[in-house]
Design a protein around this motif. Structure first.
Motif, mmCIF file in Angstrom:
data_model
loop_
_atom_site.group_PDB
_atom_site.id
_atom_site.type_symbol
_atom_site.label_atom_id
_atom_site.label_comp_id
_atom_site.label_asym_id
_atom_site.label_seq_id
_atom_site.Cartn_x
_atom_site.Cartn_y
_atom_site.Cartn_z
ATOM 1 N N GLU A 1 0.833 -1.205 0.000
ATOM 2 C CA GLU A 1 0.000 0.000 0.000
ATOM 3 C C GLU A 1 0.866 1.253 0.000
ATOM 4 O OE1 GLU A 1 -3.133 0.150 2.909
ATOM 5 O OE2 GLU A 1 -3.678 -1.931 2.523
ATOM 6 N N LYS A 2 1.939 1.245 0.787
ATOM 7 C CA LYS A 2 2.843 2.395 0.857
ATOM 8 C C LYS A 2 3.479 2.647 -0.515
ATOM 9 C CE LYS A 2 6.955 4.127 3.076
ATOM 10 N NZ LYS A 2 8.258 3.824 2.578
ATOM 11 N N ILE A 3 3.937 1.593 -1.157
ATOM 12 C CA ILE A 3 4.558 1.730 -2.481
ATOM 13 C C ILE A 3 3.541 2.280 -3.470
ATOM 14 C CG2 ILE A 3 5.490 0.426 -4.427
ATOM 15 C CD1 ILE A 3 6.781 -1.439 -2.272
ATOM 16 N N TRP A 4 2.309 1.728 -3.451
ATOM 17 C CA TRP A 4 1.283 2.202 -4.385
ATOM 18 C C TRP A 4 0.953 3.669 -4.137
ATOM 19 C CZ3 TRP A 4 0.003 0.685 -8.892
ATOM 20 C CH2 TRP A 4 -1.049 1.338 -9.521
ATOM 21 N N ASN A 5 0.842 4.068 -2.872
ATOM 22 C CA ASN A 5 0.522 5.458 -2.547
ATOM 23 C C ASN A 5 1.617 6.402 -3.031
ATOM 24 O OD1 ASN A 5 -1.997 5.070 -1.388
ATOM 25 N ND2 ASN A 5 -1.117 4.580 0.585
ATOM 26 N N GLU A 6 2.865 5.968 -2.938
ATOM 27 C CA GLU A 6 3.959 6.802 -3.444
ATOM 28 C C GLU A 6 3.888 6.912 -4.964
ATOM 29 O OE1 GLU A 6 7.589 5.187 -1.896
ATOM 30 O OE2 GLU A 6 7.074 5.728 0.154
ATOM 31 N N MET A 7 3.563 5.802 -5.633
ATOM 32 C CA MET A 7 3.479 5.826 -7.094
ATOM 33 C C MET A 7 2.308 6.678 -7.563
ATOM 34 S SD MET A 7 4.524 1.874 -8.097
ATOM 35 C CE MET A 7 2.938 1.582 -8.713
ATOM 36 N N ALA A 8 1.224 6.692 -6.806
ATOM 37 C CA ALA A 8 0.007 7.396 -7.211
ATOM 38 C C ALA A 8 -0.181 8.691 -6.427
ATOM 39 C CB ALA A 8 -1.197 6.476 -7.017
ATOM 40 N N ALA A 9 0.904 9.280 -5.967
ATOM 41 C CA ALA A 9 0.815 10.456 -5.102
ATOM 42 C C ALA A 9 0.217 11.670 -5.811
ATOM 43 C CB ALA A 9 2.186 10.801 -4.545
ATOM 44 N N ASN A 10 0.493 11.827 -7.079
ATOM 45 C CA ASN A 10 0.022 13.009 -7.804
ATOM 46 C C ASN A 10 -1.336 12.751 -8.445
ATOM 47 O OD1 ASN A 10 2.460 14.400 -7.287
ATOM 48 N ND2 ASN A 10 3.424 13.241 -8.928
ATOM 49 N N ARG A 11 -2.196 13.733 -8.319
ATOM 50 C CA ARG A 11 -3.545 13.624 -8.877
ATOM 51 C C ARG A 11 -3.492 13.723 -10.401
ATOM 52 N NH1 ARG A 11 -8.917 15.547 -6.428
ATOM 53 N NH2 ARG A 11 -10.304 15.439 -8.195
ATOM 54 N N LEU A 12 -4.315 12.937 -11.057
ATOM 55 C CA LEU A 12 -4.474 13.045 -12.499
ATOM 56 C C LEU A 12 -5.451 14.160 -12.805
ATOM 57 C CD1 LEU A 12 -4.853 9.309 -13.585
ATOM 58 C CD2 LEU A 12 -2.839 10.750 -13.818
ATOM 59 N N GLU A 13 -5.210 14.871 -13.875
ATOM 60 C CA GLU A 13 -6.168 15.866 -14.348
ATOM 61 C C GLU A 13 -6.892 15.265 -15.540
ATOM 62 O OE1 GLU A 13 -4.444 19.671 -15.087
ATOM 63 O OE2 GLU A 13 -3.372 19.665 -13.175
ATOM 64 N N PHE A 14 -8.180 15.484 -15.584
ATOM 65 C CA PHE A 14 -8.985 14.969 -16.688
ATOM 66 C C PHE A 14 -9.282 16.109 -17.640
ATOM 67 C CE2 PHE A 14 -13.301 13.672 -18.331
ATOM 68 C CZ PHE A 14 -12.804 12.758 -19.247
ATOM 69 N N ALA A 15 -8.682 16.045 -18.821
ATOM 70 C CA ALA A 15 -8.895 17.055 -19.858
ATOM 71 C C ALA A 15 -9.967 16.531 -20.818
ATOM 72 C CB ALA A 15 -7.596 17.325 -20.608
ATOM 73 N N VAL A 16 -11.126 17.175 -20.826
ATOM 74 C CA VAL A 16 -12.259 16.731 -21.643
ATOM 75 C C VAL A 16 -12.064 17.193 -23.083
ATOM 76 C CG1 VAL A 16 -14.759 16.877 -21.954
ATOM 77 C CG2 VAL A 16 -13.787 16.825 -19.642
ATOM 78 N N ASP A 17 -12.104 16.239 -23.997
ATOM 79 C CA ASP A 17 -12.046 16.559 -25.426
ATOM 80 C C ASP A 17 -13.453 16.663 -26.016
ATOM 81 O OD1 ASP A 17 -9.235 16.607 -25.561
ATOM 82 O OD2 ASP A 17 -9.139 14.446 -25.902
ATOM 83 N N THR A 18 -14.360 15.787 -25.544
ATOM 84 C CA THR A 18 -15.723 15.754 -26.057
ATOM 85 C C THR A 18 -16.698 15.584 -24.896
ATOM 86 O OG1 THR A 18 -14.942 14.624 -28.058
ATOM 87 C CG2 THR A 18 -17.299 14.567 -27.638
ATOM 88 N N ALA A 19 -17.720 16.396 -24.886
ATOM 89 C CA ALA A 19 -18.805 16.253 -23.906
ATOM 90 C C ALA A 19 -20.103 16.217 -24.693
ATOM 91 C CB ALA A 19 -18.803 17.424 -22.927
ATOM 92 N N GLU A 20 -20.875 15.157 -24.509
ATOM 93 C CA GLU A 20 -22.145 15.086 -25.225
ATOM 94 C C GLU A 20 -23.276 14.719 -24.275
ATOM 95 O OE1 GLU A 20 -22.672 11.370 -27.841
ATOM 96 O OE2 GLU A 20 -20.486 11.571 -27.732
ATOM 97 N N ASN A 21 -24.416 15.339 -24.507
ATOM 98 C CA ASN A 21 -25.607 15.065 -23.710
ATOM 99 C C ASN A 21 -26.254 13.779 -24.196
ATOM 100 O OD1 ASN A 21 -25.504 17.431 -22.075
ATOM 101 N ND2 ASN A 21 -26.209 18.603 -23.833
ATOM 102 N N LEU A 22 -26.657 12.947 -23.250
ATOM 103 C CA LEU A 22 -27.323 11.692 -23.555
ATOM 104 C C LEU A 22 -28.761 11.768 -23.067
ATOM 105 C CD1 LEU A 22 -24.486 9.283 -22.325
ATOM 106 C CD2 LEU A 22 -24.913 10.042 -24.672
ATOM 107 N N GLU A 23 -29.534 10.736 -23.377
ATOM 108 C CA GLU A 23 -30.931 10.692 -22.928
ATOM 109 C C GLU A 23 -31.013 10.739 -21.413
ATOM 110 O OE1 GLU A 23 -33.529 7.669 -24.428
ATOM 111 O OE2 GLU A 23 -32.532 7.691 -26.375
ATOM 112 N N GLY A 24 -32.056 11.359 -20.915
ATOM 113 C CA GLY A 24 -32.303 11.396 -19.478
ATOM 114 C C GLY A 24 -31.386 12.335 -18.715
ATOM 115 N N GLY A 25 -30.682 13.207 -19.417
ATOM 116 C CA GLY A 25 -29.811 14.154 -18.742
ATOM 117 C C GLY A 25 -28.414 13.632 -18.438
#
Length: 179
Positions: free
Chosen positions: A107-131
């Motif tokens: 767990e410690k090793i994984w936490n060190e590897m995943a310490a930095n947050r990922l940013e999600f850059a949206v290329d496409t956003a589309e509306n679907l049925e039901g909102g």
């Protein structure tokens, strides 16, 4: 016997029973040391604790990015809170594969590897049925001190408690940074 053999210094050897007794004593000391530590929890320093996942589910984009952060850090409780439908099944399956009470060192090793947050850059956003919404983009950040970028697609659903991930599909890992 030759004269040379008589002049050569005699090799000093420890008696076999003494050697066996010393080896046995060393093995016993090692076993006692190992058993002494069995069941004791390793000390975790304050700076080794994982950065908590800050939950933001006010918008589909923020909820998707928060989910990615929880997924990457294996914070299954937060990921489960943000997931419904197929995504919830994926989180639970991963949680079960990871095992409850996983090895603290792992767990410690994984936490060190995943310490930095990922940013999600949206290329496409589309509306679907039901909102509902489909967001397609790239998760970017660093992983093991290297630039990391991966295609990802979300289907998001708005609930009274905020936006939730209904499905997630991980795509190709891209070479270097996307942007």
């Amino acid at each position: 016997m030759s004269a040379e053999a008589e002049k050569a210094p005699k090799e000093k050897r420890l008696p076999t029973p003494l050697v066996l007794a010393l080896v046995s004593a060393m093995l016993c000391a090692g076993l006692v040391g190992m058993l002494w530590n069995v069941g004791s929890e390793p000390e975790i320093q304050v700076d080794e604790l994982p950065t908590p996942v800050d939950v933001d589910d006010r918008t589909p984009e923020a909820a998707a990015e928060t989910f990615l952060d929880a997924w990457r850090k294996r914070d299954h409780a937060v990921a489960e809170t943000l997931a419904i439908g197929d995504a919830l099944d994926q989180v639970r399956s991963r949680r079960d594969r990871d095992g409850v009470g996983a090895d603290p060192q792992l767990e410690k090793i994984w936490n060190e590897m995943a310490a930095n947050r990922l940013e999600f850059a949206v290329d496409t956003a589309e509306n679907l049925e039901g909102g509902d919404m489909r967001l397609i983009g790239v998760a970017e950040g660093t992983f093991l001190s290297q630039p990391y970028a991966r295609e990802v697609a979300f289907e998001m659903h708005e609930t009274p408690d905020g936006w939730r991930v209904q499905s997630i599909v991980f795509g190709e890992v891209l070479e270097g940074a996307h942007r």
